[in-house]
Design a protein around this motif. Structure first.
Motif, PDB file in Angstrom:
ATOM      1  N   PRO A  25      86.219  25.954   7.291  1.00  0.00           N
ATOM      2  CA  PRO A  25      86.379  24.542   6.916  1.00  0.00           C
ATOM      3  C   PRO A  25      87.570  24.322   5.985  1.00  0.00           C
ATOM      4  O   PRO A  25      88.273  23.324   6.113  1.00  0.00           O
ATOM      5  CB  PRO A  25      85.064  24.232   6.204  1.00  0.00           C
ATOM      6  CG  PRO A  25      84.093  25.217   6.708  1.00  0.00           C
ATOM      7  CD  PRO A  25      84.857  26.442   7.043  1.00  0.00           C
TER       8      PRO A  25
ATOM      9  N   GLU B 519      83.811  20.831  19.142  1.00  0.00           N
ATOM     10  CA  GLU B 519      83.205  21.525  18.023  1.00  0.00           C
ATOM     11  C   GLU B 519      83.399  20.743  16.738  1.00  0.00           C
ATOM     12  O   GLU B 519      84.299  19.910  16.619  1.00  0.00           O
ATOM     13  CB  GLU B 519      83.831  22.913  17.874  1.00  0.00           C
ATOM     14  CG  GLU B 519      85.305  22.858  17.544  1.00  0.00           C
ATOM     15  CD  GLU B 519      85.859  24.200  17.071  1.00  0.00           C
ATOM     16  OE1 GLU B 519      86.723  24.724  17.778  1.00  0.00           O
ATOM     17  OE2 GLU B 519      85.438  24.690  16.029  1.00  0.00           O
ATOM     18  N   GLU B 520      82.513  21.023  15.811  1.00  0.00           N
ATOM     19  CA  GLU B 520      82.636  20.455  14.469  1.00  0.00           C
ATOM     20  C   GLU B 520      82.474  21.601  13.507  1.00  0.00           C
ATOM     21  O   GLU B 520      81.658  22.490  13.722  1.00  0.00           O
ATOM     22  CB  GLU B 520      81.516  19.432  14.223  1.00  0.00           C
ATOM     23  CG  GLU B 520      81.685  18.117  14.953  1.00  0.00           C
ATOM     24  CD  GLU B 520      82.924  17.349  14.510  1.00  0.00           C
ATOM     25  OE1 GLU B 520      83.309  17.469  13.331  1.00  0.00           O
ATOM     26  OE2 GLU B 520      83.526  16.645  15.364  1.00  0.00           O
ATOM     27  N   LEU B 521      83.265  21.596  12.448  1.00  0.00           N
ATOM     28  CA  LEU B 521      82.973  22.609  11.449  1.00  0.00           C
ATOM     29  C   LEU B 521      82.967  22.010  10.070  1.00  0.00           C
ATOM     30  O   LEU B 521      83.600  20.998   9.806  1.00  0.00           O
ATOM     31  CB  LEU B 521      83.918  23.800  11.528  1.00  0.00           C
ATOM     32  CG  LEU B 521      85.401  23.578  11.423  1.00  0.00           C
ATOM     33  CD1 LEU B 521      86.016  24.644  10.580  1.00  0.00           C
ATOM     34  CD2 LEU B 521      85.975  23.662  12.821  1.00  0.00           C
ATOM     35  N   GLY B 522      82.212  22.639   9.201  1.00  0.00           N
ATOM     36  CA  GLY B 522      82.135  22.134   7.843  1.00  0.00           C
ATOM     37  C   GLY B 522      81.395  23.115   6.969  1.00  0.00           C
ATOM     38  O   GLY B 522      80.724  24.019   7.472  1.00  0.00           O
ATOM     39  N   LEU B 524      78.378  23.483   4.673  1.00  0.00           N
ATOM     40  CA  LEU B 524      77.148  22.722   4.496  1.00  0.00           C
ATOM     41  C   LEU B 524      76.270  23.313   3.409  1.00  0.00           C
ATOM     42  O   LEU B 524      76.218  24.529   3.216  1.00  0.00           O
ATOM     43  CB  LEU B 524      76.344  22.691   5.810  1.00  0.00           C
ATOM     44  CG  LEU B 524      76.954  22.023   7.029  1.00  0.00           C
ATOM     45  CD1 LEU B 524      75.904  21.978   8.132  1.00  0.00           C
ATOM     46  CD2 LEU B 524      77.448  20.632   6.717  1.00  0.00           C
ATOM     47  N   GLN B 529      74.818  17.884   7.318  1.00  0.00           N
ATOM     48  CA  GLN B 529      74.737  17.642   8.757  1.00  0.00           C
ATOM     49  C   GLN B 529      76.115  17.652   9.412  1.00  0.00           C
ATOM     50  O   GLN B 529      77.108  17.237   8.809  1.00  0.00           O
ATOM     51  CB  GLN B 529      74.083  16.286   8.983  1.00  0.00           C
ATOM     52  CG  GLN B 529      73.607  16.096  10.409  1.00  0.00           C
ATOM     53  CD  GLN B 529      72.996  14.719  10.610  1.00  0.00           C
ATOM     54  OE1 GLN B 529      73.669  13.704  10.461  1.00  0.00           O
ATOM     55  NE2 GLN B 529      71.709  14.689  10.935  1.00  0.00           N
ATOM     56  N   LEU B 530      76.168  18.166  10.649  1.00  0.00           N
ATOM     57  CA  LEU B 530      77.370  18.047  11.471  1.00  0.00           C
ATOM     58  C   LEU B 530      77.016  17.170  12.659  1.00  0.00           C
ATOM     59  O   LEU B 530      75.956  17.337  13.265  1.00  0.00           O
ATOM     60  CB  LEU B 530      77.832  19.419  11.960  1.00  0.00           C
ATOM     61  CG  LEU B 530      78.466  20.344  10.914  1.00  0.00           C
ATOM     62  CD1 LEU B 530      78.805  21.678  11.555  1.00  0.00           C
ATOM     63  CD2 LEU B 530      79.710  19.709  10.321  1.00  0.00           C
ATOM     64  N   ASP B 531      77.897  16.259  13.004  1.00  0.00           N
ATOM     65  CA  ASP B 531      77.605  15.323  14.085  1.00  0.00           C
ATOM     66  C   ASP B 531      78.418  15.685  15.322  1.00  0.00           C
ATOM     67  O   ASP B 531      79.639  15.679  15.307  1.00  0.00           O
ATOM     68  CB  ASP B 531      77.945  13.900  13.627  1.00  0.00           C
ATOM     69  CG  ASP B 531      77.409  12.872  14.613  1.00  0.00           C
ATOM     70  OD1 ASP B 531      76.839  13.286  15.645  1.00  0.00           O
ATOM     71  OD2 ASP B 531      77.572  11.666  14.345  1.00  0.00           O
ATOM     72  N   GLN B 536      72.941  16.058  16.627  1.00  0.00           N
ATOM     73  CA  GLN B 536      73.258  16.303  15.229  1.00  0.00           C
ATOM     74  C   GLN B 536      72.620  17.625  14.811  1.00  0.00           C
ATOM     75  O   GLN B 536      71.501  17.933  15.222  1.00  0.00           O
ATOM     76  CB  GLN B 536      72.730  15.181  14.319  1.00  0.00           C
ATOM     77  CG  GLN B 536      73.426  13.842  14.493  1.00  0.00           C
ATOM     78  CD  GLN B 536      72.978  13.129  15.765  1.00  0.00           C
ATOM     79  OE1 GLN B 536      71.793  13.126  16.087  1.00  0.00           O
ATOM     80  NE2 GLN B 536      73.921  12.562  16.493  1.00  0.00           N
ATOM     81  N   ARG B 611      79.875  26.404  12.141  1.00  0.00           N
ATOM     82  CA  ARG B 611      80.582  25.895  13.319  1.00  0.00           C
ATOM     83  C   ARG B 611      79.531  25.485  14.322  1.00  0.00           C
ATOM     84  O   ARG B 611      78.718  26.299  14.748  1.00  0.00           O
ATOM     85  CB  ARG B 611      81.471  26.975  13.938  1.00  0.00           C
ATOM     86  CG  ARG B 611      82.328  27.671  12.908  1.00  0.00           C
ATOM     87  CD  ARG B 611      83.686  28.029  13.407  1.00  0.00           C
ATOM     88  NE  ARG B 611      83.755  28.828  14.600  1.00  0.00           N
ATOM     89  CZ  ARG B 611      84.882  28.986  15.274  1.00  0.00           C
ATOM     90  NH1 ARG B 611      85.979  28.374  14.886  1.00  0.00           N
ATOM     91  NH2 ARG B 611      84.911  29.743  16.360  1.00  0.00           N
TER      92      ARG B 611
END
Lengths: 158, 662
Positions: A25, B519-522, B524, B529-531, B536, B611
């Protein structure tokens, strides 16, 4: 130190030194447009210490360095080509998952065409030779004198 | 002491294989029945001795006998029983022993079920199998012996590579080997036929079941490997075009070509030489695969024991086997030309086209795999050939192949009219065209290439069902009549259409996944939450979980869609202290059409790196090949292919022709 704590300590150490995961990230650029370009470049760059993995997909620290490098170049205002050239100049063609068309890759890029031409012509001659055979099969060779005689003998006897 | 029994049994198997590779061949040459029958005895004896040897090694692994060097290097007493068992072949030496065990199983199968083969052919087949066995047994005994002792025996071993401590990968090699080694049957039958100097019309009928079985196993093996890469490597990729993957893929492509050309040979007595050549090529490619993996000439995750001397040995074996076989082919094949005419539009012609495309594709994969090596040797330059290359070269060939496999099966043998054939597919073709146009319109023409390949996938699936319903005259005659026809339709016909449909499903899965995944990454923290749009992913908690021989960091996620909770998955990072290695396990939710894939990374102040992927179509990537393998087994149950079933083939030798079955 019991085995269990030993394992636990090892585990904690591992978190510090072990390879990081694919894109993190904290690497992601603020500007989504720039990030998209970085991702597209990340897909065609090879993690040089991995097996045919792109830098976006790799966990290796070296891949992370390359991802950050790509983002630095893009933020510095490089076009995609300039960014790629910058990296190729340092790591060689080896980092490109899609090798450039050069003298040394002529065979690689034109090979498939050559293969198709050869196999295509084999296919062509095969189906055409067969149809020539077809005609040959339709007009049998006339019987030889001996065969004619044998035939007459058989018919005469029958 | 017991381990020496295993070692000794292996040596006995080796000496026996030497006898097997000579005596039956002399027998066949001098027409001596006794000498020929020795082949049968020797093949069964080989199986017995190799099985003893393998059982001994397994026993050593399961009971953690660290006085064996091989066990010390690849096992650890803390490993769960299942992985202590699978560790037997999770290493170089053990996997080679598995290789020869499977070879011996195939060899003795010929000995048992080959009663309907002409005696000289059977003797020669067993002789050639013996030669292959002798080569690999020598390889094991002289360069990769699993029975070496170590003194003093260490207290514990260094553990199986954690990447291999996974059920998917544990059963991946046996399936792969059943495929690789199964193709040795095609090789032995080809060489035997060449040394006989003549081809029996029923040759293809004898060989096809073996090739089909091998092909099914190889399909499963490759699919398992691909699925393993998907969930274990933690980034949702399922095919790298890694040299080792290519190594298993090349025999698959050639084997697929062989299956189809053998069909022409069986039904129409055409392509005789070509089929024999394909038999040689397919097994040679299997040997090349073994060579790539074992020699370490091309580095890869799979090359767990790379040693140049082993590479040289296998290269020599490869040169002997392929070189020898091709020499015999060059000498004998011209005398065996046999052909039955067919027109450019005919079933035969479409099968030839299938072969042309598959072999070209094999050649392209080979070029891509070995090119970096070539350039490195010739020009001292390092190159990578990755997915973008194959997408440009290999994929278009497969698209053409798919079009051929819709039309081919509906064509008549010998000659047909293209308009007539397409007429039978009218319904399927119209629906396909409509679907393709709808996809193009819905995506605003953005994904023309994807729409085309989706259209092809749909066409393949619908076309297969259309062809089948045409065959049983569905809706043309009364339903009970159709049912009757469906029941009497040979199983291999079902296998054909099911297999082709499987290919269509795979194409759909690959295309949808490639184009529409995101894909979404963050980072957490719990509750974060990843949308992913329609789904979700919420992190519930992260905790440390002890495993039997590892420590895991486990993150639990709740997957919601439209406000409703649909599933809970967890993903792990495991740390194996003995080897100091870390592996990842992805959390996957699947509803059969879409996968939601969650992998975790580093912990930091901001939380844990997550991820999450939305993978539409992903399940079909493996469902398709699985259907293909099932289709192969369905075909195998066809009475006409049943191994050992009473066959007319015994009497139809030489020039005699078999009645075309359809």
């Amino acid at each position: 130190m019991t085995i269990r704590t030993f394992i636990a300590v090892q585990f904690l150490i591992s978190l510090l030194v072990l390879p990081v995961h694919a894109i993190q990230p904290d690497e992601v650029l603020e500007d989504p447009a720039l990030e998209t370009r970085a991702r597209d470049l990340g897909k065609v760059l090879r993690c040089v210490v991995c097996q045919n993995q792109s830098i976006d997909d790799s966990n290796a620290p070296l891949a992370r360095d390359l991802r950050i490098l790509v983002r630095e170049r893009i933020e510095a205002g490089d076009t995609d080509e300039q960014a790629l050239d910058f990296i190729v100049a340092r790591y060689g063609n080896f980092v490109l998952l899609k090798p450039p068309l050069e003298l040394s890759t002529l065979l690689l890029w034109f090979g498939p065409l050559l293969i198709l031409m050869i196999s295509g012509s084999v296919y062509w001659t095969l189906i055409h030779r067969k149809s020539a055979n077809d005609i040959a099969a339709a007009t049998p060779t006339p019987l030889s004198d001996k065969e004619q005689r044998d035939l007459r003998d058989i018919l005469g006897k029958g | 002491m017991y381990a020496e029994f295993g070692h000794f049994a292996l040596i006995l198997a080796f000496t026996l294989s030497l006898a097997q590779s000579s005596v039956p061949l002399f027998g066949a040459y001098y027409r001596d029945r006794k000498l020929m029958e020795f082949g049968t005895t020797a093949a069964i004896g080989q199986l017995v001795f190799i099985a003893i040897s393998f059982a001994v090694l397994t026993y050593a692994y399961v009971n953690s006998d660290f006085s064996l060097q091989n066990v010390t290097e690849n096992s650890n007493s803390a490993m769960p029983l299942i992985y202590r068992f699978t560790a037997t072949w999770g290493n170089h030496e053990g996997s080679m022993l598995l290789w020869v065990l499977i070879l011996a199983i195939f060899g003795s199968a010929v000995a048992f079920f080959g009663g309907n083969l002409p005696v000289t052919l059977k003797a020669r087949v067993l002789g050639i199998q013996g030669m292959v066995g002798a080569g690999f047994l020598a390889f094991i005994l002289f360069t990769s012996n699993p029975f070496w002792r170590v003194f003093p025996a260490p207290m514990d071993g260094t553990e199986l590579n954690p990447m291999l401590q996974d059920i998917g990968l544990a059963i991946h090699p046996p399936f792969l080997y059943l495929g690789y080694v199964g193709f040795s049957m095609a090789f032995s039958f080809s060489v035997a036929a060449l040394s006989e100097g003549r081809i029996y019309a029923a040759w293809a009928r004898w060989v096809r079941p073996w090739v089909l079985a091998a092909w099914c196993f190889l399909t499963i093996g490759i699919t398992l490997g691909s699925y393993w890469a998907y969930y274990e490597l933690g980034w949702g990729g399922w095919w790298f075009w890694d040299p080792v993957e290519n190594a298993s893929f090349m025999p698959w492509l050639a084997g697929t070509a062989l299956l189809h050309s053998a069909l022409v040979m069986e039904r129409r007595q055409s392509l005789v030489n070509w089929t024999i050549l394909l038999g040689l090529i397919t097994f040679s490619l299997s040997l090349i695969g073994t060579f790539i993996v074992r020699s370490g000439i091309i580095t890869s995750v799979h090359a767990f024991a790379s040693d140049p001397s082993r590479g040289v040995f296998i290269l020599a074996l490869l040169a002997l086997a392929a070189g020898g076989a091709l020499t015999i082919f060059a000498l004998r094949a011209p005398g065996m030309r046999q052909s039955t005419p067919f027109s450019p539009v005919s079933r035969e012609s479409s099968l030839v086209l299938n072969n042309v495309i598959l072999i070209s594709a094999t050649a392209v994969v080979m070029l891509g795999t070995f090119y970096p090596l070539l350039v490195k040797t010739v020009a001292e330059e390092r190159l990578s050939v990755g997915a973008p290359y194959y997408n440009l070269t290999f994929v278009p060939m497969m698209l053409v192949l798919m079009a051929v496999l819709v039309i081919g099966p509906i064509l008549k043998w010998k000659r047909d009219r293209i308009t007539e054939a397409l007429g039978k597919l009218k319904g399927a073709t119209i629906i396909t065209l409509v679907c393709t146009l709808v996809i193009m319109a819905a995506t605003m023409g953005e994904h023309i290439y994807a729409a085309l390949s989706l259209g092809l996938g749909i066409w393949v699936i619908l076309g297969s069902f259309a062809a089948l319903s045409y065959r049983i005259k569905l809706f043309k005659v009364s339903f009970s009549r159709s049912w009757e026809m469906a029941r009497t339709t040979p199983r291999s016909v079902y296998g054909l259409f099911l297999g082709h449909a499987g290919m269509g499903f795979m194409a759909l899965g690959i295309t949808v996944m490639t184009v529409w995944q995101h894909e979404e990454l963050g980072a957490l923290k719990s509750g974060g939450q990843l949308d992913l749009g329609s789904y979700q992913v919420t992190l519930d908690e992260v905790k440390n979980v002890p495993g039997p021989n590892y420590q895991a960091e486990r993150a639990t996620f709740t997957i919601t869609s439209g406000g409703e909770t649909i599933s809970s998955v967890f993903s792990e990072r495991r740390f194996y202290p003995v080897r100091g290695m870390q592996t990842t396990e992805a959390g996957i939710y699947s509803n059969g059409f879409v996968n939601v894939y969650v992998a975790i990374g580093e912990q930091s102040q901001a939380g844990i790196a997550v991820r999450a992927y939305y993978h539409p179509g992903a399940p079909w990537i493996w469902f398709g090949p699985f259907i293909m393998a099932i289709a192969g087994f369905v075909s195998l149950t066809d009475r006409r292919l049943r191994v050992g079933a009473p066959q007319r083939s015994k009497t139809t030798t030489g020039e005699a022709s078999l009645a075309p079955a359809e």
